[in-house]
Design a protein around this motif. Sequence first.
Motif, PDB file in Angstrom:
ATOM      1  N   TRP A   1       0.842  -1.195   0.000  1.00 60.65           N
ATOM      2  CA  TRP A   1       0.000   0.000   0.000  1.00 60.65           C
ATOM      3  C   TRP A   1       0.876   1.243   0.000  1.00 60.65           C
ATOM      4  CZ3 TRP A   1      -3.907  -0.990   4.633  1.00 60.65           C
ATOM      5  CH2 TRP A   1      -4.742  -2.083   4.317  1.00 60.65           C
ATOM      6  N   CYS A   2       0.315   2.355  -0.458  1.00 63.37           N
ATOM      7  CA  CYS A   2       1.028   3.631  -0.385  1.00 63.37           C
ATOM      8  C   CYS A   2       0.032   4.765  -0.395  1.00 63.37           C
ATOM      9  CB  CYS A   2       2.001   3.761  -1.557  1.00 63.37           C
ATOM     10  SG  CYS A   2       3.076   5.211  -1.463  1.00 63.37           S
ATOM     11  N   GLY A   3       0.279   5.744   0.446  1.00 60.43           N
ATOM     12  CA  GLY A   3      -0.529   6.957   0.487  1.00 60.43           C
ATOM     13  C   GLY A   3       0.334   8.189   0.310  1.00 60.43           C
ATOM     14  N   ALA A   4       1.149   8.188  -0.758  1.00 60.81           N
ATOM     15  CA  ALA A   4       2.047   9.310  -1.053  1.00 60.81           C
ATOM     16  C   ALA A   4       3.086   9.504   0.043  1.00 60.81           C
ATOM     17  CB  ALA A   4       1.259  10.597  -1.294  1.00 60.81           C
ATOM     18  N   GLY A   5       3.421   8.414   0.732  1.00 59.71           N
ATOM     19  CA  GLY A   5       4.430   8.473   1.776  1.00 59.71           C
ATOM     20  C   GLY A   5       3.896   8.834   3.135  1.00 59.71           C
ATOM     21  N   GLY A   6       2.600   9.124   3.231  1.00 58.94           N
ATOM     22  CA  GLY A   6       1.990   9.486   4.503  1.00 58.94           C
ATOM     23  C   GLY A   6       1.229   8.326   5.113  1.00 58.94           C
TER      24      GLY A   6
ATOM     25  N   ALA B   1      -8.864  13.209   6.972  1.00 61.01           N
ATOM     26  CA  ALA B   1      -9.618  14.458   7.019  1.00 61.01           C
ATOM     27  C   ALA B   1      -9.490  15.278   5.742  1.00 61.01           C
ATOM     28  CB  ALA B   1      -9.151  15.284   8.212  1.00 61.01           C
ATOM     29  N   HIS B   2      -8.376  15.142   5.042  1.00 67.85           N
ATOM     30  CA  HIS B   2      -8.208  15.940   3.833  1.00 67.85           C
ATOM     31  C   HIS B   2      -8.639  15.139   2.604  1.00 67.85           C
ATOM     32  CE1 HIS B   2      -4.426  13.913   4.891  1.00 67.85           C
ATOM     33  NE2 HIS B   2      -4.350  13.646   3.606  1.00 67.85           N
ATOM     34  N   PRO B   3      -8.822  15.782   1.462  1.00 63.47           N
ATOM     35  CA  PRO B   3      -9.305  15.075   0.264  1.00 63.47           C
ATOM     36  C   PRO B   3      -8.370  13.948  -0.169  1.00 63.47           C
ATOM     37  CG  PRO B   3      -9.501  17.446  -0.015  1.00 63.47           C
ATOM     38  CD  PRO B   3      -8.709  17.233   1.233  1.00 63.47           C
ATOM     39  N   VAL B   4      -8.962  12.825  -0.521  1.00 57.18           N
ATOM     40  CA  VAL B   4      -8.229  11.643  -0.955  1.00 57.18           C
ATOM     41  C   VAL B   4      -8.797  11.191  -2.296  1.00 57.18           C
ATOM     42  CG1 VAL B   4      -7.907   9.171  -0.490  1.00 57.18           C
ATOM     43  CG2 VAL B   4      -7.537  10.832   1.331  1.00 57.18           C
ATOM     44  N   VAL B   5      -7.928  10.744  -3.188  1.00 60.83           N
ATOM     45  CA  VAL B   5      -8.341  10.188  -4.474  1.00 60.83           C
ATOM     46  C   VAL B   5      -7.843   8.747  -4.549  1.00 60.83           C
ATOM     47  CG1 VAL B   5      -8.161  10.341  -6.985  1.00 60.83           C
ATOM     48  CG2 VAL B   5      -8.308  12.428  -5.619  1.00 60.83           C
ATOM     49  N   VAL B   6      -8.759   7.842  -4.866  1.00 60.17           N
ATOM     50  CA  VAL B   6      -8.431   6.420  -5.007  1.00 60.17           C
ATOM     51  C   VAL B   6      -8.928   5.942  -6.365  1.00 60.17           C
ATOM     52  CG1 VAL B   6      -8.678   4.118  -3.989  1.00 60.17           C
ATOM     53  CG2 VAL B   6      -8.820   6.134  -2.525  1.00 60.17           C
TER      54      VAL B   6
ATOM     55  N   ARG C   1      -3.611  19.417  -4.080  1.00 65.43           N
ATOM     56  CA  ARG C   1      -5.062  19.422  -3.895  1.00 65.43           C
ATOM     57  C   ARG C   1      -5.591  18.168  -3.217  1.00 65.43           C
ATOM     58  NH1 ARG C   1      -7.278  18.819  -8.479  1.00 65.43           N
ATOM     59  NH2 ARG C   1      -5.430  18.692  -9.812  1.00 65.43           N
ATOM     60  N   ALA C   2      -4.852  17.054  -3.295  1.00 66.35           N
ATOM     61  CA  ALA C   2      -5.350  15.802  -2.719  1.00 66.35           C
ATOM     62  C   ALA C   2      -4.202  14.837  -2.495  1.00 66.35           C
ATOM     63  CB  ALA C   2      -6.396  15.168  -3.643  1.00 66.35           C
ATOM     64  N   GLN C   3      -4.451  13.862  -1.638  1.00 62.31           N
ATOM     65  CA  GLN C   3      -3.524  12.766  -1.404  1.00 62.31           C
ATOM     66  C   GLN C   3      -4.049  11.544  -2.153  1.00 62.31           C
ATOM     67  OE1 GLN C   3      -3.414  11.430   2.658  1.00 62.31           O
ATOM     68  NE2 GLN C   3      -1.892   9.834   2.280  1.00 62.31           N
ATOM     69  N   VAL C   4      -3.241  10.991  -3.029  1.00 69.01           N
ATOM     70  CA  VAL C   4      -3.618   9.757  -3.704  1.00 69.01           C
ATOM     71  C   VAL C   4      -3.290   8.583  -2.786  1.00 69.01           C
ATOM     72  CG1 VAL C   4      -3.165   8.263  -5.694  1.00 69.01           C
ATOM     73  CG2 VAL C   4      -3.288  10.742  -5.985  1.00 69.01           C
ATOM     74  N   VAL C   5      -4.196   7.627  -2.723  1.00 70.03           N
ATOM     75  CA  VAL C   5      -3.997   6.421  -1.913  1.00 70.03           C
ATOM     76  C   VAL C   5      -4.146   5.206  -2.809  1.00 70.03           C
ATOM     77  CG1 VAL C   5      -4.949   5.016  -0.040  1.00 70.03           C
ATOM     78  CG2 VAL C   5      -4.742   7.499   0.247  1.00 70.03           C
ATOM     79  N   SER C   6      -3.189   4.305  -2.735  1.00 71.47           N
ATOM     80  CA  SER C   6      -3.212   3.064  -3.507  1.00 71.47           C
ATOM     81  C   SER C   6      -3.219   1.887  -2.546  1.00 71.47           C
ATOM     82  CB  SER C   6      -1.993   2.983  -4.424  1.00 71.47           C
ATOM     83  OG  SER C   6      -1.969   1.761  -5.132  1.00 71.47           O
TER      84      SER C   6
END
Length: 221
Positions: free
Chosen positions: A110-115, A123-128, A202-207
């Motif tokens: 998994w990865c969430g842009a390193g976060g 809480a902030h916008p996420v794109v999956v 604008r958003a954090q991508v989550v994979s």
Amino acid sequence: MQHGDEHAPGGRRRPPRAIVLVMAEYGVGDSPLWYRGSSEDVGLVDAGADGFGLSAALRHDLEAWNDVFDSLSGTSFEWPSAAARDAHRVDAFTLASRVQLELGDGVHVWCGAGGGIDTFPVAHPVVVAPADRVGTEVESWNGRRRAEVLSARAAGLREGTARAIVGWRALTERAGGPFGDAETRALGLRTAARMQADVGVRAQVVSLAGASGPYTPADVD
């Protein structure tokens, strides 16, 4: 690469032996990798241990990437520039893709842009971009709810990225969606890197290895 058969006899899919999150943290050296989804395997993954013996080159690159984050502790946690922050987030997915290929079919990365994504949806916008959505559709999350399903274009993704999402989904379906195999999951992470580069701040991508939300090994059958 440590590839194995993800399918049990009779065509059933084997649960992954581990789920690993690539996440930057202070003082973890060449192993910014964390167990997820298990009550038995918790905490930091030893990237040099048997079964998780990543190559020296990849461990070096993981350490260099994590050192960038580590260095912020002396700067009141301020990035030197927006470009440096954005590059670090994109690089997280590229490194996660390499981790996935080296760990093989039996591990989901998994990865969430390193976060962190432990409170996903955060809480902030996420794109999956789940593997089993159609066409260029992606999911936008805000807070703890799926806000909406958008086309890639509406989400601010470039045309080339939209095509990459479609191509990745087709390969994953052939390999057995939504998780596919190590190669398709690695491709999904590289596609997420493109998505993160497009959306920027604008958003954090989550994979999540092709899934829409967090899961445990027991959920995979």
